[in-house]
Structures are given as structure tokens and as C-alpha cells.
Design a protein around this motif. Structure first.
Motif, PDB file in Angstrom:
ATOM      1  N   TYR A  44       0.867  -1.174   0.000  1.00 56.60           N
ATOM      2  CA  TYR A  44       0.000   0.000   0.000  1.00 56.60           C
ATOM      3  C   TYR A  44       0.905   1.226   0.000  1.00 56.60           C
ATOM      4  O   TYR A  44       1.788   1.362   0.856  1.00 56.60           O
ATOM      5  CB  TYR A  44      -0.907   0.006   1.233  1.00 56.60           C
ATOM      6  CG  TYR A  44      -1.942  -1.100   1.224  1.00 56.60           C
ATOM      7  CD1 TYR A  44      -3.155  -0.935   0.561  1.00 56.60           C
ATOM      8  CD2 TYR A  44      -1.695  -2.313   1.860  1.00 56.60           C
ATOM      9  CE1 TYR A  44      -4.103  -1.952   0.541  1.00 56.60           C
ATOM     10  CE2 TYR A  44      -2.637  -3.332   1.842  1.00 56.60           C
ATOM     11  CZ  TYR A  44      -3.835  -3.147   1.181  1.00 56.60           C
ATOM     12  OH  TYR A  44      -4.770  -4.149   1.154  1.00 56.60           O
ATOM     13  N   SER A  45       0.681   2.112  -0.956  1.00 56.57           N
ATOM     14  CA  SER A  45       1.598   3.224  -1.156  1.00 56.57           C
ATOM     15  C   SER A  45       0.823   4.474  -1.540  1.00 56.57           C
ATOM     16  O   SER A  45      -0.373   4.427  -1.837  1.00 56.57           O
ATOM     17  CB  SER A  45       2.610   2.858  -2.252  1.00 56.57           C
ATOM     18  OG  SER A  45       3.575   3.862  -2.429  1.00 56.57           O
ATOM     19  N   VAL A  93       2.645   0.311   3.741  1.00 55.58           N
ATOM     20  CA  VAL A  93       2.391  -0.932   4.470  1.00 55.58           C
ATOM     21  C   VAL A  93       2.635  -2.071   3.491  1.00 55.58           C
ATOM     22  O   VAL A  93       2.098  -2.062   2.381  1.00 55.58           O
ATOM     23  CB  VAL A  93       0.953  -0.992   5.018  1.00 55.58           C
ATOM     24  CG1 VAL A  93       0.650  -2.381   5.573  1.00 55.58           C
ATOM     25  CG2 VAL A  93       0.746   0.065   6.097  1.00 55.58           C
ATOM     26  N   LEU A  94       3.442  -3.027   3.909  1.00 56.90           N
ATOM     27  CA  LEU A  94       3.722  -4.207   3.088  1.00 56.90           C
ATOM     28  C   LEU A  94       3.096  -5.412   3.776  1.00 56.90           C
ATOM     29  O   LEU A  94       3.367  -5.669   4.952  1.00 56.90           O
ATOM     30  CB  LEU A  94       5.228  -4.414   2.930  1.00 56.90           C
ATOM     31  CG  LEU A  94       5.645  -5.556   1.996  1.00 56.90           C
ATOM     32  CD1 LEU A  94       5.454  -5.144   0.540  1.00 56.90           C
ATOM     33  CD2 LEU A  94       7.099  -5.950   2.233  1.00 56.90           C
ATOM     34  N   VAL A  95       2.258  -6.126   3.042  1.00 56.79           N
ATOM     35  CA  VAL A  95       1.579  -7.304   3.575  1.00 56.79           C
ATOM     36  C   VAL A  95       2.050  -8.521   2.801  1.00 56.79           C
ATOM     37  O   VAL A  95       1.952  -8.565   1.571  1.00 56.79           O
ATOM     38  CB  VAL A  95       0.045  -7.165   3.454  1.00 56.79           C
ATOM     39  CG1 VAL A  95      -0.643  -8.407   4.017  1.00 56.79           C
ATOM     40  CG2 VAL A  95      -0.439  -5.909   4.168  1.00 56.79           C
ATOM     41  N   LEU A 105      -6.857  -0.626   6.178  1.00 56.12           N
ATOM     42  CA  LEU A 105      -7.171  -0.433   7.594  1.00 56.12           C
ATOM     43  C   LEU A 105      -7.265  -1.763   8.331  1.00 56.12           C
ATOM     44  O   LEU A 105      -6.958  -1.839   9.524  1.00 56.12           O
ATOM     45  CB  LEU A 105      -8.474   0.348   7.729  1.00 56.12           C
ATOM     46  CG  LEU A 105      -8.426   1.772   7.147  1.00 56.12           C
ATOM     47  CD1 LEU A 105      -9.793   2.425   7.234  1.00 56.12           C
ATOM     48  CD2 LEU A 105      -7.386   2.621   7.867  1.00 56.12           C
ATOM     49  N   ALA A 106      -7.674  -2.818   7.622  1.00 57.21           N
ATOM     50  CA  ALA A 106      -7.712  -4.140   8.249  1.00 57.21           C
ATOM     51  C   ALA A 106      -6.302  -4.658   8.510  1.00 57.21           C
ATOM     52  O   ALA A 106      -6.053  -5.342   9.513  1.00 57.21           O
ATOM     53  CB  ALA A 106      -8.476  -5.117   7.363  1.00 57.21           C
ATOM     54  N   ALA A 107      -5.377  -4.317   7.619  1.00 58.10           N
ATOM     55  CA  ALA A 107      -3.990  -4.764   7.787  1.00 58.10           C
ATOM     56  C   ALA A 107      -3.251  -3.924   8.810  1.00 58.10           C
ATOM     57  O   ALA A 107      -2.419  -4.432   9.570  1.00 58.10           O
ATOM     58  CB  ALA A 107      -3.262  -4.715   6.446  1.00 58.10           C
ATOM     59  N   VAL A 134       2.742  -8.336   8.449  1.00 54.90           N
ATOM     60  CA  VAL A 134       2.465  -6.948   8.077  1.00 54.90           C
ATOM     61  C   VAL A 134       3.649  -6.089   8.510  1.00 54.90           C
ATOM     62  O   VAL A 134       4.022  -6.078   9.689  1.00 54.90           O
ATOM     63  CB  VAL A 134       1.168  -6.435   8.741  1.00 54.90           C
ATOM     64  CG1 VAL A 134       0.926  -4.969   8.373  1.00 54.90           C
ATOM     65  CG2 VAL A 134      -0.024  -7.289   8.320  1.00 54.90           C
ATOM     66  N   ILE A 135       4.239  -5.373   7.558  1.00 53.03           N
ATOM     67  CA  ILE A 135       5.345  -4.457   7.842  1.00 53.03           C
ATOM     68  C   ILE A 135       4.802  -3.042   7.697  1.00 53.03           C
ATOM     69  O   ILE A 135       4.415  -2.625   6.601  1.00 53.03           O
ATOM     70  CB  ILE A 135       6.526  -4.696   6.885  1.00 53.03           C
ATOM     71  CG1 ILE A 135       6.981  -6.155   6.953  1.00 53.03           C
ATOM     72  CG2 ILE A 135       7.686  -3.766   7.226  1.00 53.03           C
ATOM     73  CD1 ILE A 135       8.081  -6.499   5.963  1.00 53.03           C
ATOM     74  N   GLU A 136       4.777  -2.298   8.795  1.00 56.11           N
ATOM     75  CA  GLU A 136       4.059  -1.027   8.835  1.00 56.11           C
ATOM     76  C   GLU A 136       4.958   0.205   8.797  1.00 56.11           C
ATOM     77  O   GLU A 136       4.443   1.320   8.794  1.00 56.11           O
ATOM     78  CB  GLU A 136       3.197  -0.956  10.100  1.00 56.11           C
ATOM     79  CG  GLU A 136       2.158  -2.051  10.216  1.00 56.11           C
ATOM     80  CD  GLU A 136       1.331  -1.909  11.470  1.00 56.11           C
ATOM     81  OE1 GLU A 136       0.306  -1.210  11.424  1.00 56.11           O
ATOM     82  OE2 GLU A 136       1.721  -2.481  12.504  1.00 56.11           O
ATOM     83  N   GLU A 137       6.264   0.040   8.798  1.00 58.28           N
ATOM     84  CA  GLU A 137       7.166   1.185   8.827  1.00 58.28           C
ATOM     85  C   GLU A 137       8.034   1.190   7.576  1.00 58.28           C
ATOM     86  O   GLU A 137       8.502   0.141   7.117  1.00 58.28           O
ATOM     87  CB  GLU A 137       8.051   1.147  10.077  1.00 58.28           C
ATOM     88  CG  GLU A 137       7.276   1.158  11.390  1.00 58.28           C
ATOM     89  CD  GLU A 137       6.528   2.459  11.622  1.00 58.28           C
ATOM     90  OE1 GLU A 137       6.916   3.479  11.008  1.00 58.28           O
ATOM     91  OE2 GLU A 137       5.566   2.464  12.407  1.00 58.28           O
ATOM     92  N   SER A 138       8.290   2.386   7.052  1.00 54.02           N
ATOM     93  CA  SER A 138       9.038   2.491   5.798  1.00 54.02           C
ATOM     94  C   SER A 138      10.449   1.930   5.916  1.00 54.02           C
ATOM     95  O   SER A 138      10.942   1.267   4.990  1.00 54.02           O
ATOM     96  CB  SER A 138       9.085   3.950   5.340  1.00 54.02           C
ATOM     97  OG  SER A 138       9.722   4.771   6.312  1.00 54.02           O
TER      98      SER A 138
END
Length: 338
Positions: free
Chosen positions: A9-10, A60-62, A50-52, A67-71
Motif C-alpha cells: 500500500y503506497s 504498508v507491506l503485507v 485499515l484491516a492490515a 504486516v510491515i508497517e514502517e518504511s
């Protein structure tokens, strides 16, 4: 079982998302091949994002259940797979500590002052823009000293720190390009940023397939293609009552809606001959529709029998999350890009 293809997500202009895409691209990953890229409109965040990640920020990389939430974590994930330029690998312990300190200074005090200089109204800093600009410049002057000898923050080759900081320095310049370029004491830093702005790495991640002109079409939303002038009239009137092109709600008995996978065909059937500038893609939240008491039913199209969502009544404007310009390349060819 095959490994799930990661989903990123970008947002095209976000500096955090830019630096994540820089690392992913450097690692040789390609949208549509190695990962699925979902461009996010920050004013209409898809429910899948938002679910991730409840915080709803990008990137956000899923990957499956991970789930990776930080750049920075996305950058590390990418460069651990492949690091052809040595941004992350090959540094001494002291250099690694310096990289960490530079990124912390950028993500902490520099970002704090950048936000209040560039977006003063958003951060309650009206009238304080100049003081925040000067505070940010003090940090830039320290980075400038580092750049004076080798052209990069740690010497003669780029590091993770360069790639993590440059998108934010780009943002600082964008606030007032002429004034930034006139800072005579920042020539090494200006040259460093200039190489980045003119370089292939940045150009690649600001254009397709790494960036889209329109947000990702979430299957969790409903959609309606509207004529631009009719949408403007509806906003003025407080109610939208057009069913489809040339037909009103009263004539048709309902308003035609589409699911994400039906949009390209809906455009092709009713609007293909129009200038895309004359169209708006209305993004509708089913939960908001339900909250207003609006009735949406899946009903068969007369000729194909395909089930389409039909709104039986006027469209409540409160249910419209966004009204995007229609981008032709995000229609029929979209599946090949994502």
C-alpha cells in the motif's frame, strides 16, 4: 504452497512511501510480477489497508500474515533480499551507527520542523513557519558538512541514510524551490539533492508501474461513473439523482452502481466516447450508504444477466468517499498493471 505475493500500500507523493519504493525497486522487485502495488488515496483509505494496519498510514507491506508497517522496515526487508548498490550492507559498525543517527534526526526533529514549515495550517503552526524553516535549515547545514567531502552522507557512495533522507529534503525544497536554491551555503547539499531529482531511481518510483494517478479500486467499495457537470450540480443541490448517462433516477427507478471488477466494462458501455476530463469516479462506502437507510440490491443486467448493484433512491452525498478524475489507463488495462 507458493509464497503469497506481497501487497504494498503506497501513496505516490508520500516521502515515507517513496523511500520504501526506492529500496524495493533497487532490490529488483517489480509491481505486477513480484508484488501487488495498491495506490492509496489518503482521503479514502481502502478497508483492506485499515484491516492490515489500523494506523492507516503508508507504506504498508503485507505478505501473507506478516504486516510491515514502517518504511524503514520495508527498506530493510527489500535490501535483505538484494542490495546491489550496498545501501544497507558493507558498512562498519561506526558507519552503521552514523546511518542510524542520521535517519533518527530526519524522522524526528527534521520532519517535525518540515511539517510545521510546509503544512503550518495542518499542524497548528500558523505564523511560526519561518522559525521552523530556520530550525530545519540548521539540520540541513550539518548534513551539508557531511556531503562536502565525498558527495554522500557517509563519503563517496550512497547509503541507506541517503535514500531515507532525500525524499524529505525534496519535500523541504518543494515548499519554496527558489528560496532553497538561493541558499548559497548549501551547495553540496543542493548538488546531492539535484542528482537525486534528476536520477533514474526517483523517476522510476514516481511513474507507473510504481505509482498510479488514481487510487486502487477496492473490492470493498462501490462505484458510480458520473458526468463532471452533473456531479457538480449534485453537490450544489445536496443530492445526486442521475442513474447513468442520459437517464435520471426517476426514469430508471434506481442508480446504476458498479463493483470494482465491473468498472472497465461500465465505462466502455456508457462513456467510452467522452473526454475522460468530463467524468468523475464516485467512490462509495457501503457502510455509509447503509447508515443513511439507502437500499442497494444486486440485480441482473437485462442482456447479460450479470449482477450489478443498484441504488434504489437518491445517492446520499455523505456516502461518497471521493470523486476521482477518470484515468483511462486505470480502466481496461488495470489488471495487467496490478
Amino acid at each position: 504452497m507458493a509464497e503469497a505475493r506481497p501487497i504494498l500500500y503506497s501513496f505516490r507523493r508520500c516521502p515515507y512511501a517513496i523511500r520504501a519504493r526506492l529500496a524495493l525497486a533497487a532490490a529488483g522487485l517489480k509491481p505486477g510480477v513480484d508484488l501487488e502495488l495498491r495506490e492509496v488515496s489518503l482521503k479514502a483509505k481502502p478497508p483492506e489497508l485499515l484491516a492490515a494496519s489500523a494506523k492507516g498510514t503508508v507504506p504498508v507491506l503485507v505478505q501473507g500474515e506478516r504486516v510491515i508497517e514502517e518504511s524503514l522496515a520495508v527498506m530493510a526487508w527489500a535490501l535483505a533480499r538484494r542490495d546491489p548498490h550496498g545501501w544497507l550492507q558493507g558498512w562498519s559498525a561506526a558507519e552503521a551507527t552514523a546511518i542510524e543517527a542520521l535517519i533518527a534526526e530526519n524522522d524526528g526533529p527534521f520532519k517535525h520542523h518540515l511539517d510545521r514549515y510546509k503544512y503550518a495550517g495542518r499542524f497548528g503552526a500558523e505564523g511560526e513557519e519561518e522559525s521552523h524553516r530556520q530550525a530545519a535549515l540548521e539540520i540541513l547545514r550539518r548534513w551539508n558538512q557531511r556531503l562536502a567531502s565525498g558527495g554522500w552522507l557517509l563519503g563517496e557512495r550512497p547509503s541507506l541514510a541517503d535514500m531515507a533522507l532525500l525524499p524529505f529534503v525534496r519535500q523541504f525544497r518543494l515548499a519554496d524551490p527558489q528560496r532553497f536554491d538561493a541558499e548559497a551555503a548549501l551547495q553540496p547539499l543542493q548538488a546531492w539533492l539535484g542528482r537525486f531529482l534528476a536520477g533514474a531511481e526517483l523517476a522510476a518510483v514516481l511513474d507507473p508501474p510504481w505509482a498510479a494517478r488514481q487510487g486502487w479500486w477496492s473490492p470493498g467499495w462501490l462505484y458510480h461513473l458520473a458526468l463532471r457537470q452533473e456531479w457538480q450540480a449534485a453537490q450544489a443541490a445536496g443530492s445526486y439523482r442521475r442513474s447513468t448517462r442520459g437517464r435520471s433516477l426517476e426514469q430508471e427507478g434506481f442508480i446504476h452502481l458498479s463493483q470494482a471488477h465491473q468498472l472497465a466494462a461500465s465505462h466502455g458501455r456508457f462513456y467510452a466516447d467522452l473526454d475522460p476530463a468530463e467524468l468523475r469516479l464516485l467512490v462509495l462506502d457501503p457502510e455509509r450508504l447503509a447508515a443513511t437507510g439507502a437500499v442497494v440490491r444486486l440485480e441482473p443486467a437485462p442482456h447479460s444477466g450479470e449482477l450489478f448493484p443498484h441504488l434504489h433512491g437518491p445517492l446520499p452525498l455523505a456516502a461518497v468517499l471521493a470523486a476521482w478524475p477518470w484515468c483511462p489507463e486505470d480502466g481496461p488495462s488495470r489488471s495487467s498493471r496490478w
